[in-house]
Design a protein around this motif. Structure first.
Motif, PDB file in Angstrom:
ATOM      1  N   GLU A  15      34.614  17.270  58.113  1.00 58.92           N
ATOM      2  CA  GLU A  15      34.487  18.539  58.720  1.00 58.92           C
ATOM      3  C   GLU A  15      33.572  19.849  57.809  1.00 58.92           C
ATOM      4  OE1 GLU A  15      37.696  19.694  62.056  1.00 58.92           O
ATOM      5  OE2 GLU A  15      38.562  19.135  60.117  1.00 58.92           O
ATOM      6  N   ASP A 115      31.134   3.528  69.923  1.00 57.46           N
ATOM      7  CA  ASP A 115      30.907   5.029  69.909  1.00 57.46           C
ATOM      8  C   ASP A 115      29.663   5.560  69.987  1.00 57.46           C
ATOM      9  OD1 ASP A 115      33.742   5.372  70.548  1.00 57.46           O
ATOM     10  OD2 ASP A 115      33.940   5.646  68.112  1.00 57.46           O
ATOM     11  N   SER A 119      28.976   6.901  73.383  1.00 52.90           N
ATOM     12  CA  SER A 119      29.214   8.245  73.234  1.00 52.90           C
ATOM     13  C   SER A 119      27.908   9.133  72.754  1.00 52.90           C
ATOM     14  CB  SER A 119      30.483   8.647  72.450  1.00 52.90           C
ATOM     15  OG  SER A 119      31.552   7.988  72.949  1.00 52.90           O
ATOM     16  N   ASP A 172      40.029  14.685  68.198  1.00 52.54           N
ATOM     17  CA  ASP A 172      39.517  15.504  69.257  1.00 52.54           C
ATOM     18  C   ASP A 172      38.375  16.599  68.724  1.00 52.54           C
ATOM     19  OD1 ASP A 172      40.713  13.380  70.458  1.00 52.54           O
ATOM     20  OD2 ASP A 172      42.343  14.974  71.088  1.00 52.54           O
ATOM     21  N   ARG A 173      39.093  17.282  67.765  1.00 49.79           N
ATOM     22  CA  ARG A 173      38.029  18.428  67.402  1.00 49.79           C
ATOM     23  C   ARG A 173      36.729  17.937  66.830  1.00 49.79           C
ATOM     24  NH1 ARG A 173      41.567  21.287  63.729  1.00 49.79           N
ATOM     25  NH2 ARG A 173      40.528  20.474  62.145  1.00 49.79           N
ATOM     26  N   ALA A 175      35.489  14.940  67.255  1.00 49.10           N
ATOM     27  CA  ALA A 175      34.646  14.342  68.341  1.00 49.10           C
ATOM     28  C   ALA A 175      33.997  15.264  69.084  1.00 49.10           C
ATOM     29  CB  ALA A 175      35.415  13.639  69.003  1.00 49.10           C
ATOM     30  N   LYS A 176      34.614  16.518  69.329  1.00 51.12           N
ATOM     31  CA  LYS A 176      33.826  17.487  70.083  1.00 51.12           C
ATOM     32  C   LYS A 176      32.492  18.090  69.284  1.00 51.12           C
ATOM     33  CE  LYS A 176      34.577  21.846  72.435  1.00 51.12           C
ATOM     34  NZ  LYS A 176      35.560  23.023  72.791  1.00 51.12           N
ATOM     35  N   ARG A 177      32.909  18.229  68.148  1.00 48.71           N
ATOM     36  CA  ARG A 177      31.725  18.639  67.465  1.00 48.71           C
ATOM     37  C   ARG A 177      30.463  17.807  67.385  1.00 48.71           C
ATOM     38  NH1 ARG A 177      27.634  21.696  66.198  1.00 48.71           N
ATOM     39  NH2 ARG A 177      27.247  22.156  64.087  1.00 48.71           N
ATOM     40  N   TYR A 178      30.987  16.422  67.379  1.00 46.86           N
ATOM     41  CA  TYR A 178      29.679  15.500  67.050  1.00 46.86           C
ATOM     42  C   TYR A 178      29.193  15.338  68.522  1.00 46.86           C
ATOM     43  CZ  TYR A 178      29.884  14.106  62.463  1.00 46.86           C
ATOM     44  OH  TYR A 178      29.550  13.940  60.903  1.00 46.86           O
ATOM     45  N   ASP A 179      29.835  15.674  69.708  1.00 47.12           N
ATOM     46  CA  ASP A 179      29.283  15.662  70.953  1.00 47.12           C
ATOM     47  C   ASP A 179      28.138  16.685  71.092  1.00 47.12           C
ATOM     48  OD1 ASP A 179      30.739  13.315  72.067  1.00 47.12           O
ATOM     49  OD2 ASP A 179      32.311  14.670  72.880  1.00 47.12           O
ATOM     50  N   GLU A 180      28.488  17.645  70.423  1.00 52.18           N
ATOM     51  CA  GLU A 180      27.538  18.854  70.436  1.00 52.18           C
ATOM     52  C   GLU A 180      26.142  18.572  69.783  1.00 52.18           C
ATOM     53  OE1 GLU A 180      29.666  22.240  68.610  1.00 52.18           O
ATOM     54  OE2 GLU A 180      31.094  22.375  70.588  1.00 52.18           O
ATOM     55  N   SER A 182      25.287  15.539  69.152  1.00 45.89           N
ATOM     56  CA  SER A 182      24.435  14.388  69.743  1.00 45.89           C
ATOM     57  C   SER A 182      23.555  15.113  70.950  1.00 45.89           C
ATOM     58  CB  SER A 182      25.727  13.515  70.459  1.00 45.89           C
ATOM     59  OG  SER A 182      25.017  12.626  71.200  1.00 45.89           O
TER      60      SER A 182
END
Length: 197
Positions: A15, A115, A119, A172-173, A175-180, A182
């Motif tokens: 992080e 993933d 993902s 979860d936190r 993963a959410k940042r990595y979704d952004e 991505s």
């Protein structure tokens, strides 16, 4: 150090040290993979890096981290046997080989090859393992004469419930940042010059 404390420390590095570099790299068109090297003795950070494929398609997050590690003065560079290697994503075949050649006896990762494919819409790790090495997902030897690999998610699942719940919230936190990240990478990748987007 307990497993939960080590996992928390590795999540801190993801992080606080890897993600900021990765966000900058993604903004320039690089993929979202990153890595770090820590000392085993006190878990202090030696180096964190991210993907730099726009400069060279071989500079995956892990390989770029190793490149920078070996650019450090020898007097400041710990022996790889005294280090923890951390990868945000399960290393591809190139990075697995680089970690091995560099002499690390371990690596930890958060996101799996699946993933990366499912993902993050980056399927190349599994395609190369299948096409070049005829390996199915998870087909490489995760513990061998060179190193032992650790899935951080698997380690979290083995913890007592109270510790597991706290760490699952961190996952979860992250993963959410990595979704952004991505989404940002995917929206701009057509404009970059990376052979395997």
């Amino acid at each position: 150090m307990s497993n939960a404390a080590l996992i928390n420390r590795l999540f801190d590095v993801i992080e606080d040290d890897i993600v900021p570099k990765t966000a900058e790299g993604v903004a320039h068109g690089n993929k979202l993979f990153g890595a770090a090297i820590l000392r085993k003795s006190d878990q202090s950070l030696v180096l964190a890096e991210t993907n730099n494929e726009l400069e060279n398609p071989l500079w995956h997050g892990e390989v770029h981290c190793l490149k920078r590690f070996y650019e450090m003065p020898k007097a400041d560079r710990p022996d790889t046997k005294d280090c923890i290697f951390l990868s945000t994503h399960e290393p591809c075949s190139l990075c697995l080989s680089a970690i091995t050649w560099a002499g690390f006896d371990n690596f930890y990762y958060l996101f799996s090859h699946e993933d990366s494919r499912d993902s993050f819409a980056i399927p190349h790790d599994l395609k190369i393992l299948k096409e070049v090495f005829t390996l199915d997902p998870g087909g490489y030897n995760a513990e061998n004469a060179y190193w032992k690999s650790y899935s951080l998610r698997r380690l979290v699942r083995e913890l007592p419930q109270a510790e597991r719940e706290k760490l699952d919230a961190r996952i979860d936190r992250i993963a959410k940042r990595y979704d952004e990240l991505s989404g940002a990478y995917q929206s701009g990748k057509a404009d970059n010059d990376i052979p395997l987007n």
